[in-house]
Motif scaffolding. Structure first.
Motif, PDB file in Angstrom:
ATOM      1  N   GLU A  17       0.838  -1.195   0.000  1.00 19.92           N
ATOM      2  CA  GLU A  17       0.000   0.000   0.000  1.00 19.92           C
ATOM      3  C   GLU A  17       0.880   1.254   0.000  1.00 19.92           C
ATOM      4  N   VAL A  18       0.328   2.356  -0.487  1.00 17.93           N
ATOM      5  CA  VAL A  18       1.032   3.639  -0.497  1.00 17.93           C
ATOM      6  C   VAL A  18       1.084   4.161   0.935  1.00 17.93           C
ATOM      7  N   LYS A  19       2.280   4.521   1.393  1.00 20.00           N
ATOM      8  CA  LYS A  19       2.464   5.086   2.738  1.00 20.00           C
ATOM      9  C   LYS A  19       2.774   6.563   2.570  1.00 20.00           C
ATOM     10  N   ILE A  20       2.002   7.412   3.250  1.00 15.51           N
ATOM     11  CA  ILE A  20       2.166   8.857   3.094  1.00 15.51           C
ATOM     12  C   ILE A  20       2.546   9.489   4.436  1.00 15.51           C
ATOM     13  N   HIS A  21       3.390  10.519   4.368  1.00 12.05           N
ATOM     14  CA  HIS A  21       3.829  11.242   5.563  1.00 12.05           C
ATOM     15  C   HIS A  21       3.615  12.736   5.321  1.00 12.05           C
ATOM     16  N   TYR A  22       2.911  13.387   6.260  1.00 10.79           N
ATOM     17  CA  TYR A  22       2.645  14.825   6.159  1.00 10.79           C
ATOM     18  C   TYR A  22       3.633  15.600   7.016  1.00 10.79           C
ATOM     19  N   PHE A  23       4.050  16.770   6.528  1.00  2.95           N
ATOM     20  CA  PHE A  23       4.961  17.642   7.239  1.00  2.95           C
ATOM     21  C   PHE A  23       4.209  18.854   7.776  1.00  2.95           C
ATOM     22  N   CYS A  28       3.689  16.874   1.725  1.00  3.72           N
ATOM     23  CA  CYS A  28       3.677  15.460   2.084  1.00  3.72           C
ATOM     24  C   CYS A  28       4.512  14.664   1.080  1.00  3.72           C
ATOM     25  N   VAL A  29       4.874  13.463   1.483  1.00  2.00           N
ATOM     26  CA  VAL A  29       5.624  12.555   0.624  1.00  2.00           C
ATOM     27  C   VAL A  29       5.013  11.162   0.765  1.00  2.00           C
ATOM     28  N   ALA A  30       4.837  10.492  -0.362  1.00  2.00           N
ATOM     29  CA  ALA A  30       4.312   9.125  -0.367  1.00  2.00           C
ATOM     30  C   ALA A  30       5.385   8.200  -0.913  1.00  2.00           C
ATOM     31  N   ARG A  31       5.408   6.996  -0.385  1.00  2.00           N
ATOM     32  CA  ARG A  31       6.383   5.989  -0.811  1.00  2.00           C
ATOM     33  C   ARG A  31       5.672   4.669  -1.033  1.00  2.00           C
ATOM     34  N   PHE A  32       6.141   3.922  -2.042  1.00  2.56           N
ATOM     35  CA  PHE A  32       5.650   2.566  -2.246  1.00  2.56           C
ATOM     36  C   PHE A  32       6.650   1.790  -3.090  1.00  2.56           C
ATOM     37  N   PRO A  33       6.683   0.463  -2.911  1.00  6.39           N
ATOM     38  CA  PRO A  33       7.561  -0.367  -3.742  1.00  6.39           C
ATOM     39  C   PRO A  33       6.856  -0.720  -5.051  1.00  6.39           C
ATOM     40  N   ASN A  56      12.108   1.570  -5.278  1.00  9.79           N
ATOM     41  CA  ASN A  56      11.539   2.436  -4.239  1.00  9.79           C
ATOM     42  C   ASN A  56      11.025   3.706  -4.907  1.00  9.79           C
ATOM     43  N   ILE A  57       9.705   3.911  -4.856  1.00 17.41           N
ATOM     44  CA  ILE A  57       9.069   5.037  -5.536  1.00 17.41           C
ATOM     45  C   ILE A  57       8.730   6.116  -4.512  1.00 17.41           C
ATOM     46  N   VAL A  58       9.025   7.380  -4.861  1.00 16.50           N
ATOM     47  CA  VAL A  58       8.744   8.531  -3.993  1.00 16.50           C
ATOM     48  C   VAL A  58       7.927   9.545  -4.800  1.00 16.50           C
ATOM     49  N   VAL A  59       6.784   9.952  -4.238  1.00 19.02           N
ATOM     50  CA  VAL A  59       5.903  10.933  -4.874  1.00 19.02           C
ATOM     51  C   VAL A  59       5.639  12.035  -3.857  1.00 19.02           C
ATOM     52  N   ARG A  60       5.585  13.285  -4.312  1.00 18.74           N
ATOM     53  CA  ARG A  60       5.445  14.401  -3.380  1.00 18.74           C
ATOM     54  C   ARG A  60       4.141  15.176  -3.577  1.00 18.74           C
ATOM     55  N   ASN A  61       3.692  15.771  -2.473  1.00 19.18           N
ATOM     56  CA  ASN A  61       2.612  16.756  -2.393  1.00 19.18           C
ATOM     57  C   ASN A  61       1.298  16.271  -3.002  1.00 19.18           C
ATOM     58  N   LYS A  62       0.674  17.022  -3.892  1.00 18.26           N
ATOM     59  CA  LYS A  62      -0.662  16.681  -4.409  1.00 18.26           C
ATOM     60  C   LYS A  62      -0.657  15.322  -5.112  1.00 18.26           C
ATOM     61  N   VAL A 101      13.270   6.321  -6.993  1.00 18.70           N
ATOM     62  CA  VAL A 101      12.755   6.981  -8.189  1.00 18.70           C
ATOM     63  C   VAL A 101      11.835   8.096  -7.701  1.00 18.70           C
ATOM     64  N   HIS A 102      12.254   9.351  -7.908  1.00 21.86           N
ATOM     65  CA  HIS A 102      11.437  10.504  -7.535  1.00 21.86           C
ATOM     66  C   HIS A 102      10.543  10.840  -8.726  1.00 21.86           C
ATOM     67  N   VAL A 103       9.264  10.599  -8.562  1.00 21.66           N
ATOM     68  CA  VAL A 103       8.293  10.647  -9.659  1.00 21.66           C
ATOM     69  C   VAL A 103       7.990  12.072 -10.084  1.00 21.66           C
ATOM     70  N   GLN A 104       7.996  12.285 -11.398  1.00 22.82           N
ATOM     71  CA  GLN A 104       7.611  13.569 -11.981  1.00 22.82           C
ATOM     72  C   GLN A 104       6.282  13.451 -12.732  1.00 22.82           C
ATOM     73  N   ASP A 105       5.946  12.240 -13.178  1.00 23.86           N
ATOM     74  CA  ASP A 105       4.699  12.000 -13.907  1.00 23.86           C
ATOM     75  C   ASP A 105       4.301  10.553 -13.674  1.00 23.86           C
ATOM     76  N   PHE A 106       3.000  10.282 -13.698  1.00 26.37           N
ATOM     77  CA  PHE A 106       2.545   8.907 -13.553  1.00 26.37           C
ATOM     78  C   PHE A 106       1.200   8.734 -14.228  1.00 26.37           C
ATOM     79  N   THR A 107       0.879   7.491 -14.547  1.00 24.25           N
ATOM     80  CA  THR A 107      -0.409   7.134 -15.131  1.00 24.25           C
ATOM     81  C   THR A 107      -0.874   5.839 -14.492  1.00 24.25           C
TER      82      THR A 107
END
Length: 151
Positions: A17-23, A28-33, A56-62, A101-107
């Motif tokens: 599952e996607v794990k998210i952490h708020y600052f 916020c930052v979300a991480r998932f394998p 290791n995938i990292v996605v930020r904010n919105k 992998v710091h994500v810039q775009d996803f589908t």
């Protein structure tokens, strides 16, 4: 060529599952394998072999909030971003290293439920409009234009 390029494109399945952490500032930052597979046939044995790589995938904010809301373990997703290396000192005093992998775009490609339903009900491919991470979709126009374009 004097420039450099750091770009990663992956299509794979969420391993958890996607794990998210708020600052405090509201970010916020979300991480998932993410699992990607390579399948080939062993020439000596004729056996089909599948190797799985984990990323290791990292996605930020919105975008992180969108991933947390809509993605779950097993879903298939396309991610595009940059490789980043990180290091820290573990509780045991040893240095730890990871590549992310710091994500810039996803589908979003398919959900686990859709994948299971498609394999159980039919073998014909199902066309689905992917969910894009950037901007709203273009407005639908009900007027039909007559043009002589070949496509």
């Amino acid at each position: 060529m004097s420039g450099t390029l750091n770009k990663v494109m992956l299509i794979g399945h969420l391993g958890d599952e996607v794990k998210i952490h708020y600052f405090e500032g509201g970010n916020c930052v979300a991480r998932f394998p993410l699992a990607t597979n390579e399948t080939y046939t062993n020439r000596q044995t004729g056996e089909k072999v599948t190797n799985t790589d984990w990323h290791n995938i990292v996605v930020r904010n919105k975008a992180a909030e969108v991933c947390e809301k809509y993605l779950s373990k097993g879903d298939k997703v396309y991610v595009e971003g940059r490789l980043k290396n990180r290091q820290w000192q573990g509780e045991d005093g040893n240095m730890r290293y990871t590549t992310e992998v710091h994500v810039q775009d996803f589908t979003f490609l398919t959900t686990k439920k859709e994948s299971m339903a498609n394999t159980q009900t039919t073998s014909a491919p199902v066309q689905q409009e992917p969910i894009r991470s950037q901007g709203p979709a273009a407005p639908m126009d009900d007027t039909e234009e007559d043009d002589d374009l070949p496509f």
